[in-house]
Design a protein around this motif. Structure first.
Motif, PDB file in Angstrom:
ATOM      1  N   ALA A  11      49.555  41.535  35.441  1.00 49.22           N
ATOM      2  CA  ALA A  11      49.015  41.113  36.527  1.00 49.22           C
ATOM      3  C   ALA A  11      48.023  42.491  37.293  1.00 49.22           C
ATOM      4  O   ALA A  11      46.580  41.817  37.565  1.00 49.22           O
ATOM      5  N   GLY A  12      47.515  43.632  36.950  1.00 53.04           N
ATOM      6  CA  GLY A  12      46.747  44.733  36.865  1.00 53.04           C
ATOM      7  C   GLY A  12      45.678  44.309  35.788  1.00 53.04           C
ATOM      8  O   GLY A  12      44.659  44.419  36.707  1.00 53.04           O
ATOM      9  N   THR A  13      46.436  44.403  34.675  1.00 53.75           N
ATOM     10  CA  THR A  13      45.174  44.061  33.886  1.00 53.75           C
ATOM     11  C   THR A  13      44.331  42.266  33.686  1.00 53.75           C
ATOM     12  O   THR A  13      43.073  42.689  33.546  1.00 53.75           O
ATOM     13  N   VAL A  14      44.468  41.565  34.174  1.00 57.36           N
ATOM     14  CA  VAL A  14      44.150  40.488  34.684  1.00 57.36           C
ATOM     15  C   VAL A  14      43.464  40.886  35.281  1.00 57.36           C
ATOM     16  O   VAL A  14      41.917  40.547  36.150  1.00 57.36           O
ATOM     17  N   GLY A  15      43.741  41.562  36.450  1.00 56.72           N
ATOM     18  CA  GLY A  15      42.868  41.526  38.004  1.00 56.72           C
ATOM     19  C   GLY A  15      41.753  42.262  37.574  1.00 56.72           C
ATOM     20  O   GLY A  15      39.982  42.247  37.978  1.00 56.72           O
ATOM     21  N   VAL A  16      41.435  43.280  37.195  1.00 51.92           N
ATOM     22  CA  VAL A  16      40.986  44.690  36.379  1.00 51.92           C
ATOM     23  C   VAL A  16      39.660  43.477  35.923  1.00 51.92           C
ATOM     24  O   VAL A  16      38.199  42.913  35.944  1.00 51.92           O
ATOM     25  N   VAL A  17      39.638  42.347  34.934  1.00 50.78           N
ATOM     26  CA  VAL A  17      38.946  41.596  34.302  1.00 50.78           C
ATOM     27  C   VAL A  17      38.295  40.819  35.046  1.00 50.78           C
ATOM     28  O   VAL A  17      37.230  40.413  34.997  1.00 50.78           O
ATOM     29  N   THR A  18      38.735  40.874  35.571  1.00 48.21           N
ATOM     30  CA  THR A  18      38.516  39.039  36.447  1.00 48.21           C
ATOM     31  C   THR A  18      37.662  40.267  37.690  1.00 48.21           C
ATOM     32  O   THR A  18      36.842  39.037  37.778  1.00 48.21           O
ATOM     33  N   ALA A  19      37.842  41.548  38.057  1.00 48.60           N
ATOM     34  CA  ALA A  19      37.023  41.975  38.943  1.00 48.60           C
ATOM     35  C   ALA A  19      35.860  41.861  38.689  1.00 48.60           C
ATOM     36  O   ALA A  19      34.382  42.191  39.445  1.00 48.60           O
ATOM     37  N   PHE A  20      35.946  42.431  37.198  1.00 49.62           N
ATOM     38  CA  PHE A  20      34.448  43.049  36.518  1.00 49.62           C
ATOM     39  C   PHE A  20      33.687  42.105  36.198  1.00 49.62           C
ATOM     40  O   PHE A  20      32.199  42.142  36.581  1.00 49.62           O
ATOM     41  N   GLY A  21      34.453  40.786  36.480  1.00 50.62           N
ATOM     42  CA  GLY A  21      33.940  38.965  35.989  1.00 50.62           C
ATOM     43  C   GLY A  21      32.798  38.906  37.599  1.00 50.62           C
ATOM     44  O   GLY A  21      31.779  38.237  37.579  1.00 50.62           O
TER      45      GLY A  21
END
Length: 347
Positions: free
Chosen positions: A144-154
């Protein structure tokens, strides 16, 4: 730019420190996830929420990184959703409580004057879907943290392209806070995100994306938002189909999520999280390119095709469910007297 980097660095360090400091209080108060072999303290959620809110609020008050009314309203609503998730972590409330509360918060941040009533209602449903989808993603270390970081930057890149600096700063701070949390959540995890952090992350990301896309064509919006959250959609669809096909309740937990099935294929916990993070990055990249107008909205069809192939392929991987877990009855071991009688009876 310099102040944005300073804010992100502060959020990263604050989230990392708070996650570690709150581990023991979470264990003592029973704020844990018992799905694991040992109780997992859910200190990461409160740490991510606190770091994001404190850093963003201080920057806004000092005039260093002003949020603006839209991002400020979104942050307040997100904090309310996080409080709702914290109650769920402590009291184990029913799902409809989470759905209703998140929907009310989403209805308060959707810009209806730009989206229209019908599109605004659809946006509320999508925000709730993404928020609950991130809660479901919290089934594996670091996912969840990894997907959250990627999505937040996008999402931050899209907001910056629309000169929504407040939203871009908020999303960057959230990405940094999640990175600090990942220092404790990477396998083997020492702290979890919980409903508090997962609902907050999904809500802020989805609400920011809706605000960024407000006023644009509905079909293009739907394509871009789907690509931005493609991995979340894949996990939810996979779980729904798997449980329906097996006749199990949708609300009953089970090892039928994305990472569970990838582990069955032989991937390590770290490998599954990295692979799914890269997959999420592919969808987010397409979403950003669609938003910038560098590719047509029809390019999202490739993302949809990838999601379909992923779901169908992983449906063929049967989850490892013990027979006792299906029935809810644990067989009692035979007594020594019964064993002796059986041996005599069988000669």
């Amino acid at each position: 730019m310099l102040y944005g980097i300073l804010a992100a660095s502060s959020a990263l360090l604050l989230a990392a420190v708070l996650t570690g400091l709150l581990r023991m209080p979470a264990l003592r108060l029973g704020i844990v996830d018992r799905r694991w072999r040992r109780p997992m303290p859910l200190s990461g959620g409160a740490a991510v929420v606190a770091a994001t809110c404190v850093v963003a609020a201080v920057g806004d008050r000092q005039g260093v990184t002003p949020l603006g009314p839209e991002a400020g309203r979104l942050l307040v609503a997100g904090a309310g959703v996080a409080l709702l998730g914290l109650v769920a972590d402590v009291l184990r409330v029913k799902a409809r409580f989470l759905v209703g509360g998140t929907a009310v918060a989403a209805a308060c941040v959707v810009p209806y004057e730009e989206t229209g009533v019908l599109a605004g209602i659809l946006a509320v449903g999508w925000i709730v879907f993404v928020a609950l989808g991130f809660k479901a993603l919290d089934h594996a270390d670091g996912l969840a943290g990894t997907v959250g970081v990627v999505t937040a930057f996008g999402a931050a890149a899209c907001a910056a392209a629309e000169v929504m600096d407040g939203l871009a700063v908020l999303l960057s701070v959230l990405a940094a806070a999640l990175t600090g949390f990942l220092m404790h959540n990477w396998h083997p995890a020492r702290a979890g995100l919980g409903a508090c952090g997962a609902l907050f992350t999904g809500f802020v990301l989805a609400s920011a994306a809706v605000t960024t896309r407000a006023g644009q064509e509905l079909g293009s919006n739907a394509a871009m938002l789907f690509a931005l959250s493609a991995l979340v959609a894949a996990d939810v669809v996979l779980v729904v189909l798997a449980r329906r096909l097996s006749g199990r309740s949708l609300l009953r937990p089970g090892p039928d999520h994305l990472a569970h099935r990838l582990r069955r294929l032989g991937l390590t916990p770290q490998g599954a999280s990295v692979l799914l993070g890269v997959t999420a990055f592919g969808g987010v990249l397409v979403a950003v390119l669609v938003h910038l107008g560098w590719i047509a909205a029809s390019g999202v069809l490739w993302v949809a095709g990838g999601v379909l192939a992923l779901v169908v392929g992983l449906l063929l991987v049967r989850p490892r469910v013990k027979p006792a877990a299906r029935s809810g009855v644990v067989p009692r071991p035979a007594s020594p007297q019964a064993t002796t009688q059986l041996r005599v009876r069988n000669g």
